[in-house]
Enzyme design. Structure first.
Site, PDB file in Angstrom:
ATOM      1  N   THR A 186      29.615  58.155 -25.713  1.00  0.00           N
ATOM      2  CA  THR A 186      28.708  59.953 -25.407  1.00  0.00           C
ATOM      3  C   THR A 186      28.816  60.417 -26.550  1.00  0.00           C
ATOM      4  O   THR A 186      30.641  60.662 -26.736  1.00  0.00           O
ATOM      5  CB  THR A 186      28.787  60.207 -23.925  1.00  0.00           C
ATOM      6  OG1 THR A 186      28.772  59.115 -23.123  1.00  0.00           O
ATOM      7  CG2 THR A 186      28.331  61.058 -24.031  1.00  0.00           C
TER       8      THR A 186
ATOM      9  N   TYR B 106      41.197  50.795 -25.722  1.00  0.00           N
ATOM     10  CA  TYR B 106      41.339  52.055 -26.237  1.00  0.00           C
ATOM     11  C   TYR B 106      42.159  53.072 -25.369  1.00  0.00           C
ATOM     12  O   TYR B 106      42.521  54.359 -25.028  1.00  0.00           O
ATOM     13  CB  TYR B 106      39.977  52.750 -26.533  1.00  0.00           C
ATOM     14  CG  TYR B 106      39.885  54.120 -26.307  1.00  0.00           C
ATOM     15  CD1 TYR B 106      40.281  54.829 -27.711  1.00  0.00           C
ATOM     16  CD2 TYR B 106      39.407  54.621 -25.657  1.00  0.00           C
ATOM     17  CE1 TYR B 106      40.082  56.309 -27.979  1.00  0.00           C
ATOM     18  CE2 TYR B 106      38.519  56.338 -25.925  1.00  0.00           C
ATOM     19  CZ  TYR B 106      39.825  57.004 -27.081  1.00  0.00           C
ATOM     20  OH  TYR B 106      38.887  58.569 -26.875  1.00  0.00           O
TER      21      TYR B 106
ATOM     22  N   GLU C 222      38.125  60.699 -21.404  1.00  0.00           N
ATOM     23  CA  GLU C 222      37.257  59.862 -22.132  1.00  0.00           C
ATOM     24  C   GLU C 222      36.341  58.310 -21.292  1.00  0.00           C
ATOM     25  O   GLU C 222      36.037  57.528 -22.310  1.00  0.00           O
ATOM     26  CB  GLU C 222      39.384  58.821 -22.100  1.00  0.00           C
ATOM     27  CG  GLU C 222      40.799  58.940 -22.583  1.00  0.00           C
ATOM     28  CD  GLU C 222      39.928  59.705 -23.891  1.00  0.00           C
ATOM     29  OE1 GLU C 222      38.954  58.565 -24.569  1.00  0.00           O
ATOM     30  OE2 GLU C 222      40.484  60.336 -24.624  1.00  0.00           O
TER      31      GLU C 222
ATOM     32  N   ASP D 145      40.263  54.501 -31.647  1.00  0.00           N
ATOM     33  CA  ASP D 145      38.908  54.200 -32.161  1.00  0.00           C
ATOM     34  C   ASP D 145      37.819  54.816 -32.439  1.00  0.00           C
ATOM     35  O   ASP D 145      38.507  53.824 -33.908  1.00  0.00           O
ATOM     36  CB  ASP D 145      38.553  55.855 -31.198  1.00  0.00           C
ATOM     37  CG  ASP D 145      38.450  57.140 -31.920  1.00  0.00           C
ATOM     38  OD1 ASP D 145      39.140  56.823 -33.051  1.00  0.00           O
ATOM     39  OD2 ASP D 145      37.861  58.482 -32.297  1.00  0.00           O
TER      40      ASP D 145
END
Ligand code: SF4
Length: 335
Positions: free
Chosen positions: A22, A99, A16, A117
């Site tokens: 990314t 998150y 994560e 997300d």
């Protein structure tokens, strides 16, 4: 994804952190390299800073790597190597936001926390017809509450993975498969013809322009480098002596800035393509200078001369690494 097949909090946390800002395709090889090299949190906690930064080189947003190391050392040193299992405790770890905390709590410990997300935001904004811009505080809050409300409390990990996958594969940003979607009879955006316009986003206005002028200074078989310190991008990575300005400077202005009392000429000047980050654009120029007379230039505090053959072992920001690879400066001069 290998980290979706495990409930090991170390691997879930690592993945994560690596995938923040990314793309999966870019982060995946890094993930494999890290878990091969550091099989558990103890191995990572005991790693050398420079070794970790080198392994992270090219992945960008280097504060993530520094926070990751700090957290590994905290978990190993203060928590006997065991990740906290409670959402609030996980969120207190350095570099872990809402998150990531929800992902670890849910995937590793099956706790009832919705993972939100970009994929989840898009699915929920469309399915529920939420029009508040997703990149505002109000929009994030509304979607986080909606996500928590929709969560399957009996199977939070499965539900979280399912809705993330649904966003990645079915309810994709452009041309989602609405005609064959199992949710299309209940989807507000589909019913109202809003699929292409949701989720709403406020346009970002702020973009800072920065002009970075690097000096590649060679003396014999050595090059002058320094480690970036202080807050900001690329902290802890190596770079060449730098002059930063609010505008592009001429070679003469730059030489006066750095070598006021020395006879120096620019041998080669290279402008790299603009390097865009989320809130700034970097305009990077590299000026190669040769200085006659051994050690005419003294390394200042924080700087060091390194042999050309050692450059490959140091972690540089991606644009500088690409430049070094391009000019093959990892090889000794003259070869
Ligand atoms: S109908 Fe279209 S917009 Fe609605 S959830 Fe399905 S894929 Fe997404």
């Amino acid at each position: 994804m290998p980290w979706r097949k495990t409930s090991d909090p170390y691997r879930i946390w690592l993945s994560e952190i690596m995938l923040q800002q990314t793309r999966v395709a870019q982060g995946l090889p890094y993930y494999h390299r890290f878990v091969d090299k550091f099989r558990d949190v103890k191995a990572l906690a005991q790693a050398d800073d420079d070794e970790v930064m080198k392994l992270w080189e090219g992945l960008g947003y280097y504060s993530r790597a520094r926070n990751m190391l700090a957290t590994a050392r905290f978990v190993h040193g203060e928590l006997n190597g065991a990740f906290p299992t409670d959402y609030e405790d996980i969120k207190k770890l350095k570099g872990v936001g809402e998150y990531t905390a929800a992902a670890i709590a849910s995937f590793a410990f099956d706790k009832a926390h919705a993972v939100v997300d970009g994929n989840v935001q898009r699915v929920l904004a469309r399915f529920l017809g939420i029009e508040t811009a997703v990149n505002t505080t109000a929009g994030k809050k509304e979607l986080a509450e909606a996500a928590q409300y929709m969560l399957d409390l009996e199977q939070p990990a499965t539900y979280n993975q399912a809705i993330m996958e649904f966003g990645a594969l079915q309810c994709v940003p452009r041309n989602p498969g609405c005609a064959n979607c199992v949710l299309n009879t209940q989807c507000v955006a589909y019913a109202n013809g809003q699929v292409d316009s949701l989720p709403h986003k406020n346009r970002k206005k702020y973009n800072r322009e920065r002009y970075l002028h690097y000096f590649l200074i060679k003396q014999g078989q050595e090059v002058l480098v320094e480690k970036r310190s202080g807050p900001g991008i690329w902290q802890g990575l190596f770079q060449f002596p730098l002059v930063e300005a609010a505008e592009s400077l001429t070679p003469q202005q730059l030489l006066n800035e750095l070598f006021a009392n020395l006879k120096v000429s620019v041998q080669k000047e290279t402008a790299l393509p603009p390097h865009k980050l989320s809130h700034q654009t970097l305009h990077i120029r590299i000026l190669e200078v040769n200085i006659s007379g051994r050690h005419a230039v003294k390394a200042e505090e924080g700087q060091q001369w390194v042999r050309v053959s050692e450059l490959a072992q140091l972690a540089f920001p991606r644009p500088l690494r690409q430049y070094l690879d391009q000019i093959q400066l990892t090889l000794p001069f003259g070869t």
